[in-house]
Structure formats: structure tokens, C-alpha cells
Design a protein around this motif. Structure first.
Motif, PDB file in Angstrom:
ATOM      1  N   THR A   6       5.762   6.549   7.481  1.00  0.00           N
ATOM      2  CA  THR A   6       6.296   6.483   6.164  1.00  0.00           C
ATOM      3  C   THR A   6       5.392   7.420   5.289  1.00  0.00           C
ATOM      4  N   THR A   7       6.246   8.061   4.131  1.00  0.00           N
ATOM      5  CA  THR A   7       5.493   8.941   3.437  1.00  0.00           C
ATOM      6  C   THR A   7       6.121   8.969   1.890  1.00  0.00           C
ATOM      7  N   ARG A  32       0.471  -1.529   0.926  1.00  0.00           N
ATOM      8  CA  ARG A  32       0.984  -2.728   0.837  1.00  0.00           C
ATOM      9  C   ARG A  32       2.443  -2.694   1.104  1.00  0.00           C
ATOM     10  N   GLU A  33       3.242  -1.944   0.753  1.00  0.00           N
ATOM     11  CA  GLU A  33       4.599  -1.404   1.108  1.00  0.00           C
ATOM     12  C   GLU A  33       4.830  -0.945   2.478  1.00  0.00           C
ATOM     13  N   SER A  34       4.022  -0.099   2.955  1.00  0.00           N
ATOM     14  CA  SER A  34       4.355   0.681   4.057  1.00  0.00           C
ATOM     15  C   SER A  34       3.532   0.169   5.205  1.00  0.00           C
ATOM     16  N   ALA A  35       2.478  -0.227   5.218  1.00  0.00           N
ATOM     17  CA  ALA A  35       1.844  -0.679   6.440  1.00  0.00           C
ATOM     18  C   ALA A  35       2.139  -1.876   7.007  1.00  0.00           C
ATOM     19  N   GLY A  40      -3.405   1.634  11.486  1.00  0.00           N
ATOM     20  CA  GLY A  40      -3.172   3.169  11.642  1.00  0.00           C
ATOM     21  C   GLY A  40      -3.764   4.038  10.625  1.00  0.00           C
ATOM     22  N   LEU A  41      -3.259   5.120  10.142  1.00  0.00           N
ATOM     23  CA  LEU A  41      -3.943   6.083   9.462  1.00  0.00           C
ATOM     24  C   LEU A  41      -3.225   6.347   8.005  1.00  0.00           C
ATOM     25  N   LEU A  42      -3.849   6.474   7.219  1.00  0.00           N
ATOM     26  CA  LEU A  42      -3.342   7.076   5.907  1.00  0.00           C
ATOM     27  C   LEU A  42      -3.778   8.771   5.930  1.00  0.00           C
ATOM     28  N   PHE A 138       1.566   7.187   5.813  1.00  0.00           N
ATOM     29  CA  PHE A 138       1.025   6.364   6.738  1.00  0.00           C
ATOM     30  C   PHE A 138       2.025   6.433   8.172  1.00  0.00           C
ATOM     31  N   LEU A 139       0.844   6.437   9.158  1.00  0.00           N
ATOM     32  CA  LEU A 139       1.245   6.465  10.682  1.00  0.00           C
ATOM     33  C   LEU A 139       0.561   5.056  11.072  1.00  0.00           C
TER      34      LEU A 139
END
Length: 140
Positions: A6-7, A32-35, A40-42, A138-139
């Protein structure tokens, strides 16, 4: 787009002076919204040739100390070959070699894993470009 990646792009008004802009809360809100509680990794990336991303303490003077150190290392004078913009602007193009335009940070259970005093910051010494974009990805 896959839930695994997500980006989002942040628009940051850094103003017409040298600044260190704390992006930590923006990163936390994004996670909070994407993970959604995942590991993972930001990745934080600024797609500009004259700005960088630093992990540094803020609010206790370290951000001002960083700018002072950069003024010492990269003085805004006429020594630079890159000469458009305000006097000394060539130094702004050297900044990303010292403060890279990206940082990749661990995310555990949906939360950014920073040390107690660490913040994610945009470092911008370019007085000619007051509007910046920062991409958060976020991956996980």
C-alpha cells in the motif's frame, strides 16, 4: 492494489527556510490504515533532488543541531558548480548524499518500530521549493 503493498503520497509544506519536519505521526496514521496489525516494512521516500529523510530525535535541539551541522558541511555560498536558484543552492543538491532521500523501517504488529527518541523526519534545506511530496509505502 494488493493488501501486501500500500502506498500514499503526503504533501508537505516545508516553507521558505531550512527545516526538519517530523513525519512520525503521518507514518503512524498511514500504518494504522494500511498495515492492519501485520509485520512488514515501511519505506519513506522523498522524490526530490534537494531533500532527505532522517531518523533523528526532535524537539530537544537535535533537529536544529542537524541543520547547523549541514550549514557547516554545506555552506550556502558561491563555491558550488550548480548555480541556479538562490545563492548557494548547489549545496542543496549535495544534501541527499549525506541525508538520503529514503528510509526503510520495521513494522511489527502494525506499529512502527522506532527507538524511544527516534522520529522520522523530512530534511529540507532548499528555500526555493516550499512544497514537497513524501511517499509512504507499506510492504507486509
Amino acid at each position: 492494489m494488493s493488501d501486501a503493498f500500500t502506498t500514499r503520497v503526503l504533501n508537505v509544506a516545508s516553507g521558505s527556510r531550512e527545516r526538519v519536519v517530523d513525519l512520525t505521526h503521518d507514518c503512524e496514521n498511514f500504518l494504522r490504515e494500511s498495515a492492519a496489525g501485520r509485520d512488514g516494512l515501511l519505506n519513506v521516500f522523498v522524490p526530490h533532488a534537494t531533500a532527505g529523510i532522517a531518523i533523528i530525535e526532535t524537539g530537544a535541539g537535535s533537529d536544529d543541531d542537524l541543520l547547523a551541522a549541514l550549514r557547516t558541511l554545506l555552506p550556502a555560498d558561491d563555491r558550488w558548480q550548480h548555480r541556479h536558484g538562490t545563492p548557494g543552492h548547489g549545496r542543496d543538491h549535495v544534501l541527499p548524499a549525506l541525508v538520503p532521500p529514503h528510509a526503510t523501517l520495521p513494522v511489527i504488529a502494525g506499529r512502527l518500530e522506532l527507538g524511544t527518541w527516534q522520529s522520522v523526519c523530512l530534511v529540507d534545506t532548499n528555500r526555493d521549493n516550499p512544497d514537497r511530496q513524501v511517499r509512504l509505502s507499506f510492504l507486509g
